[in-house]
Design a protein around this motif. Sequence first.
Motif, PDB file in Angstrom:
ATOM      1  N   UNK A   1       0.843  -1.194   0.000  1.00  0.00           N
ATOM      2  CA  UNK A   1       0.000   0.000   0.000  1.00  0.00           C
ATOM      3  C   UNK A   1       0.879   1.245   0.000  1.00  0.00           C
ATOM      4  N   UNK A   2       0.579   2.172  -0.897  1.00  0.00           N
ATOM      5  CA  UNK A   2       1.310   3.427  -0.966  1.00  0.00           C
ATOM      6  C   UNK A   2       0.993   4.316   0.228  1.00  0.00           C
ATOM      7  N   UNK A   3       2.020   4.857   0.832  1.00  0.00           N
ATOM      8  CA  UNK A   3       1.895   5.751   1.985  1.00  0.00           C
ATOM      9  C   UNK A   3       2.965   6.830   1.863  1.00  0.00           C
ATOM     10  N   UNK A   4       3.001   7.717   2.824  1.00  0.00           N
ATOM     11  CA  UNK A   4       4.107   8.675   2.852  1.00  0.00           C
ATOM     12  C   UNK A   4       4.447   9.055   4.284  1.00  0.00           C
ATOM     13  N   UNK A   5       5.712   9.414   4.464  1.00  0.00           N
ATOM     14  CA  UNK A   5       6.185   9.972   5.729  1.00  0.00           C
ATOM     15  C   UNK A   5       6.237  11.481   5.539  1.00  0.00           C
ATOM     16  N   UNK A   6       5.592  12.193   6.441  1.00  0.00           N
ATOM     17  CA  UNK A   6       5.740  13.640   6.488  1.00  0.00           C
ATOM     18  C   UNK A   6       6.773  13.889   7.579  1.00  0.00           C
ATOM     19  N   UNK A   7       7.949  14.362   7.182  1.00  0.00           N
ATOM     20  CA  UNK A   7       9.045  14.597   8.121  1.00  0.00           C
ATOM     21  C   UNK A   7       8.900  16.012   8.666  1.00  0.00           C
ATOM     22  N   UNK A   8       8.841  16.105   9.996  1.00  0.00           N
ATOM     23  CA  UNK A   8       8.551  17.370  10.663  1.00  0.00           C
ATOM     24  C   UNK A   8       9.716  17.886  11.484  1.00  0.00           C
ATOM     25  N   UNK A   9       9.845  19.194  11.539  1.00  0.00           N
ATOM     26  CA  UNK A   9      10.767  19.833  12.478  1.00  0.00           C
ATOM     27  C   UNK A   9      10.174  19.570  13.859  1.00  0.00           C
ATOM     28  N   UNK A  10      10.945  19.042  14.814  1.00  0.00           N
ATOM     29  CA  UNK A  10      10.361  18.680  16.118  1.00  0.00           C
ATOM     30  C   UNK A  10      10.125  19.872  17.046  1.00  0.00           C
ATOM     31  N   UNK A  11       9.836  21.027  16.471  1.00  0.00           N
ATOM     32  CA  UNK A  11       9.539  22.225  17.246  1.00  0.00           C
ATOM     33  C   UNK A  11       8.074  22.586  17.000  1.00  0.00           C
ATOM     34  N   UNK A  12       7.304  22.688  18.072  1.00  0.00           N
ATOM     35  CA  UNK A  12       5.879  22.995  17.992  1.00  0.00           C
ATOM     36  C   UNK A  12       5.678  24.487  18.221  1.00  0.00           C
ATOM     37  N   UNK A  13       4.996  25.136  17.280  1.00  0.00           N
ATOM     38  CA  UNK A  13       4.755  26.581  17.359  1.00  0.00           C
ATOM     39  C   UNK A  13       3.259  26.821  17.578  1.00  0.00           C
ATOM     40  N   UNK A  14       2.860  27.365  18.738  1.00  0.00           N
ATOM     41  CA  UNK A  14       1.441  27.671  18.956  1.00  0.00           C
ATOM     42  C   UNK A  14       0.975  28.755  17.977  1.00  0.00           C
ATOM     43  N   UNK A  15      -0.260  28.616  17.514  1.00  0.00           N
ATOM     44  CA  UNK A  15      -0.847  29.601  16.605  1.00  0.00           C
ATOM     45  C   UNK A  15      -2.143  30.126  17.213  1.00  0.00           C
ATOM     46  N   UNK A  16      -2.645  31.208  16.645  1.00  0.00           N
ATOM     47  CA  UNK A  16      -3.927  31.751  17.108  1.00  0.00           C
ATOM     48  C   UNK A  16      -4.992  30.675  16.936  1.00  0.00           C
ATOM     49  N   UNK A  17      -5.606  30.236  18.032  1.00  0.00           N
ATOM     50  CA  UNK A  17      -6.555  29.123  17.937  1.00  0.00           C
ATOM     51  C   UNK A  17      -7.839  29.524  17.226  1.00  0.00           C
ATOM     52  N   UNK A  18      -8.402  28.534  16.534  1.00  0.00           N
ATOM     53  CA  UNK A  18      -9.723  28.727  15.932  1.00  0.00           C
ATOM     54  C   UNK A  18     -10.373  27.360  15.780  1.00  0.00           C
ATOM     55  N   UNK A  19     -11.697  27.311  15.869  1.00  0.00           N
ATOM     56  CA  UNK A  19     -12.390  26.023  15.786  1.00  0.00           C
ATOM     57  C   UNK A  19     -12.312  25.417  14.387  1.00  0.00           C
ATOM     58  N   UNK A  20     -12.233  24.088  14.352  1.00  0.00           N
ATOM     59  CA  UNK A  20     -12.219  23.330  13.090  1.00  0.00           C
ATOM     60  C   UNK A  20     -13.091  22.100  13.294  1.00  0.00           C
ATOM     61  N   UNK A  21     -13.971  21.860  12.342  1.00  0.00           N
ATOM     62  CA  UNK A  21     -14.822  20.666  12.426  1.00  0.00           C
ATOM     63  C   UNK A  21     -14.001  19.414  12.131  1.00  0.00           C
ATOM     64  N   UNK A  22     -14.420  18.272  12.665  1.00  0.00           N
ATOM     65  CA  UNK A  22     -13.691  17.022  12.411  1.00  0.00           C
ATOM     66  C   UNK A  22     -13.700  16.663  10.921  1.00  0.00           C
ATOM     67  N   UNK A  23     -12.639  16.005  10.492  1.00  0.00           N
ATOM     68  CA  UNK A  23     -12.507  15.527   9.121  1.00  0.00           C
ATOM     69  C   UNK A  23     -11.562  14.338   9.138  1.00  0.00           C
ATOM     70  N   UNK A  24     -11.523  13.613   8.051  1.00  0.00           N
ATOM     71  CA  UNK A  24     -10.611  12.470   7.957  1.00  0.00           C
ATOM     72  C   UNK A  24      -9.408  12.842   7.102  1.00  0.00           C
ATOM     73  N   UNK A  25      -8.278  12.221   7.413  1.00  0.00           N
ATOM     74  CA  UNK A  25      -7.070  12.453   6.622  1.00  0.00           C
ATOM     75  C   UNK A  25      -6.484  13.819   6.888  1.00  0.00           C
ATOM     76  N   UNK A  26      -6.057  14.484   5.837  1.00  0.00           N
ATOM     77  CA  UNK A  26      -5.502  15.826   5.940  1.00  0.00           C
ATOM     78  C   UNK A  26      -6.168  16.710   4.894  1.00  0.00           C
ATOM     79  N   UNK A  27      -5.995  17.998   5.045  1.00  0.00           N
ATOM     80  CA  UNK A  27      -6.529  18.981   4.107  1.00  0.00           C
ATOM     81  C   UNK A  27      -5.415  19.957   3.758  1.00  0.00           C
ATOM     82  N   UNK A  28      -5.492  20.505   2.560  1.00  0.00           N
ATOM     83  CA  UNK A  28      -4.586  21.592   2.204  1.00  0.00           C
ATOM     84  C   UNK A  28      -5.030  22.853   2.939  1.00  0.00           C
ATOM     85  N   UNK A  29      -4.070  23.696   3.282  1.00  0.00           N
ATOM     86  CA  UNK A  29      -4.344  24.968   3.928  1.00  0.00           C
ATOM     87  C   UNK A  29      -3.499  26.028   3.226  1.00  0.00           C
ATOM     88  N   UNK A  30      -4.155  26.931   2.527  1.00  0.00           N
ATOM     89  CA  UNK A  30      -3.441  27.997   1.817  1.00  0.00           C
ATOM     90  C   UNK A  30      -2.791  28.938   2.821  1.00  0.00           C
TER      91      UNK A  30
END
Length: 145
Positions: free
Chosen positions: A84-113
Amino acid sequence: MPLHLLKLCVGTDSIQDLEDWIEEMRTHDHRLGRPYEQKHTTRMVPKRLGEIAGQGSLYWVIKGQLSCRQAILAIRPFTDEGGIGRCHIVLEPVVVPVSPRPVRPFQGWRYLAAKDAPADIGARGDDVGQMPEELRRELALLGLL
């Protein structure tokens, strides 16, 4: 302009939980003598990966709110043992808090402009970053932040 990904951070209750998990994985790899690389495995490979890797961030939704982000260093497609095709998203291990806002549940991931991405809390120039995360969460739910 970079493109970002939006993903639910399942199993965490706070930004601190995510940071603690990252540190636990780093410590585990260090004990085993392995270099640490934070990877998130996902089923679908983003088709627009050239606009994301090395430029964008993975924005995490924690308990129904867009809460923080991590820079995406690389996206590595692979095929697992089951073919099965998959992918690793390699992340910088530094977490940056952002201005919070509500988001409805969804599956998988979404693009964010980039134009739709929330600002980093530290970039706001106010004392919001000094507030406890729970207070920021409540104020955002009330529309006061």
